[in-house]
Design a protein around this motif. Sequence first.
Motif, PDB file in Angstrom:
ATOM      1  N   ALA A   2       0.974  -1.186  -0.021  1.00 38.98           N
ATOM      2  CA  ALA A   2       0.170  -0.076  -0.113  1.00 38.98           C
ATOM      3  C   ALA A   2       0.802   1.318   0.043  1.00 38.98           C
ATOM      4  O   ALA A   2       0.411   2.067  -0.809  1.00 38.98           O
ATOM      5  CB  ALA A   2      -0.993  -0.129   1.175  1.00 38.98           C
ATOM      6  N   GLU A   3       1.910   1.231   0.611  1.00 43.16           N
ATOM      7  CA  GLU A   3       2.926   2.453   0.929  1.00 43.16           C
ATOM      8  C   GLU A   3       3.395   2.551  -0.561  1.00 43.16           C
ATOM      9  O   GLU A   3       3.759   3.811  -0.999  1.00 43.16           O
ATOM     10  CB  GLU A   3       3.838   2.339   1.914  1.00 43.16           C
ATOM     11  CG  GLU A   3       3.083   2.397   3.433  1.00 43.16           C
ATOM     12  CD  GLU A   3       2.724   3.518   3.727  1.00 43.16           C
ATOM     13  OE1 GLU A   3       3.549   4.599   2.990  1.00 43.16           O
ATOM     14  OE2 GLU A   3       1.820   3.830   4.518  1.00 43.16           O
ATOM     15  N   SER A   4       4.089   1.404  -1.046  1.00 40.86           N
ATOM     16  CA  SER A   4       4.410   1.505  -2.555  1.00 40.86           C
ATOM     17  C   SER A   4       3.791   2.395  -3.610  1.00 40.86           C
ATOM     18  O   SER A   4       4.210   2.841  -4.205  1.00 40.86           O
ATOM     19  CB  SER A   4       5.129   0.100  -2.753  1.00 40.86           C
ATOM     20  OG  SER A   4       6.093  -0.287  -1.915  1.00 40.86           O
ATOM     21  N   GLU A   5       2.593   1.811  -3.396  1.00 41.54           N
ATOM     22  CA  GLU A   5       1.520   2.517  -4.410  1.00 41.54           C
ATOM     23  C   GLU A   5       1.338   3.887  -4.275  1.00 41.54           C
ATOM     24  O   GLU A   5       0.947   4.664  -5.158  1.00 41.54           O
ATOM     25  CB  GLU A   5       0.033   1.784  -4.384  1.00 41.54           C
ATOM     26  CG  GLU A   5       0.259   0.367  -4.706  1.00 41.54           C
ATOM     27  CD  GLU A   5      -1.202  -0.571  -4.808  1.00 41.54           C
ATOM     28  OE1 GLU A   5      -2.059   0.306  -4.172  1.00 41.54           O
ATOM     29  OE2 GLU A   5      -1.169  -1.532  -5.153  1.00 41.54           O
ATOM     30  N   ARG A   6       1.485   4.241  -2.988  1.00 46.93           N
ATOM     31  CA  ARG A   6       1.172   5.706  -2.624  1.00 46.93           C
ATOM     32  C   ARG A   6       2.254   6.464  -2.970  1.00 46.93           C
ATOM     33  O   ARG A   6       2.327   7.766  -3.055  1.00 46.93           O
ATOM     34  CB  ARG A   6       0.811   5.776  -1.046  1.00 46.93           C
ATOM     35  CG  ARG A   6      -0.847   5.561  -0.919  1.00 46.93           C
ATOM     36  CD  ARG A   6      -1.002   6.111   0.613  1.00 46.93           C
ATOM     37  NE  ARG A   6      -0.563   5.472   1.598  1.00 46.93           N
ATOM     38  CZ  ARG A   6      -1.017   4.380   2.091  1.00 46.93           C
ATOM     39  NH1 ARG A   6      -2.161   3.938   1.866  1.00 46.93           N
ATOM     40  NH2 ARG A   6      -0.426   3.769   3.202  1.00 46.93           N
ATOM     41  N   ASN A   7       3.790   5.902  -2.928  1.00 48.66           N
ATOM     42  CA  ASN A   7       4.813   6.587  -3.156  1.00 48.66           C
ATOM     43  C   ASN A   7       5.718   5.862  -4.208  1.00 48.66           C
ATOM     44  O   ASN A   7       6.501   5.391  -4.062  1.00 48.66           O
ATOM     45  CB  ASN A   7       5.581   6.516  -1.960  1.00 48.66           C
ATOM     46  CG  ASN A   7       4.969   7.154  -0.643  1.00 48.66           C
ATOM     47  OD1 ASN A   7       4.933   8.646  -0.479  1.00 48.66           O
ATOM     48  ND2 ASN A   7       4.153   6.265   0.245  1.00 48.66           N
ATOM     49  N   LEU A   8       4.896   6.146  -5.358  1.00 45.12           N
ATOM     50  CA  LEU A   8       5.498   5.527  -6.792  1.00 45.12           C
ATOM     51  C   LEU A   8       6.987   5.875  -7.095  1.00 45.12           C
ATOM     52  O   LEU A   8       7.781   5.190  -7.506  1.00 45.12           O
ATOM     53  CB  LEU A   8       4.550   5.511  -7.877  1.00 45.12           C
ATOM     54  CG  LEU A   8       3.193   4.920  -7.656  1.00 45.12           C
ATOM     55  CD1 LEU A   8       2.532   5.405  -8.864  1.00 45.12           C
ATOM     56  CD2 LEU A   8       3.449   3.384  -7.772  1.00 45.12           C
ATOM     57  N   ASN A   9       7.287   7.201  -6.554  1.00 45.10           N
ATOM     58  CA  ASN A   9       8.724   7.737  -7.058  1.00 45.10           C
ATOM     59  C   ASN A   9       9.487   7.789  -5.837  1.00 45.10           C
ATOM     60  O   ASN A   9      10.498   8.454  -6.199  1.00 45.10           O
ATOM     61  CB  ASN A   9       8.389   8.957  -7.846  1.00 45.10           C
ATOM     62  CG  ASN A   9       7.586   8.698  -8.978  1.00 45.10           C
ATOM     63  OD1 ASN A   9       7.618   7.999  -9.799  1.00 45.10           O
ATOM     64  ND2 ASN A   9       6.513   9.944  -9.330  1.00 45.10           N
TER      65      ASN A   9
END
Length: 230
Positions: free
Chosen positions: A66-73
């Motif tokens: 979930a965190e990776s999806e929110r912080n793609l870059n």
Amino acid sequence: MKKWSLLALVSALLLGCGSNDAEDAIVDTVGLDIDSLSSEEKQKYAQISTDINTLILYIGGKCFDAESERNLNMALTGFTCNIADHKDAASRTQFSSISLISGMLDITRSSETEFKIQTKENVKFHAASISDGTLNYRLVDDNAINFTENETGNNTASFRGFFRDDKTADVTYWTAESLGTTPFIYNDDNNSQFSWLSGGTGKITGKDDKSCNWITTADGEVELPLKEEY
């Protein structure tokens, strides 16, 4: 020992030394009486101690996604995870019945494939097979779950943590840890909807430094050795 007496002991120990040393001293002094447990009871304590680590690993993975999806870059180096948002994860254990209540995980990513999970707030849960009270699992300082992703798919985990059982009569404490140079293999099967730790060896330690070792089968069921060591 009653709760008010334990509070005084805990406060004195925590003020006198590092927190993990204090936890170990509490366990050694007023911990779980390993000698009084039957083989079946030891197996149940070991299964719960194993499976709560499994659930934390599963929830940590969901939070990472979930965190990776929110912080793609942005490369994630650390994040928190609220247990209360993932109570349904408890159904993923096939050999124990656990009901998750609350808790906050603090997850650190030290490399592309290595993660360290600790508790910002104790993980609280119920497990009727060993207690009628609320169980607390604490991972601080040197105590943690360490998880490594491997290219082979055999993702591994090791752990050491501190348990407190706030049952009706007397509070009980114990530690649980993985042993040896071969860590547990973390398995997650979306078809069966189960997650488990296999192929490792663990140890519960209680009062007077008495302990009970266990192993897990390929499907995550705890087995006690034919000859128990203390």
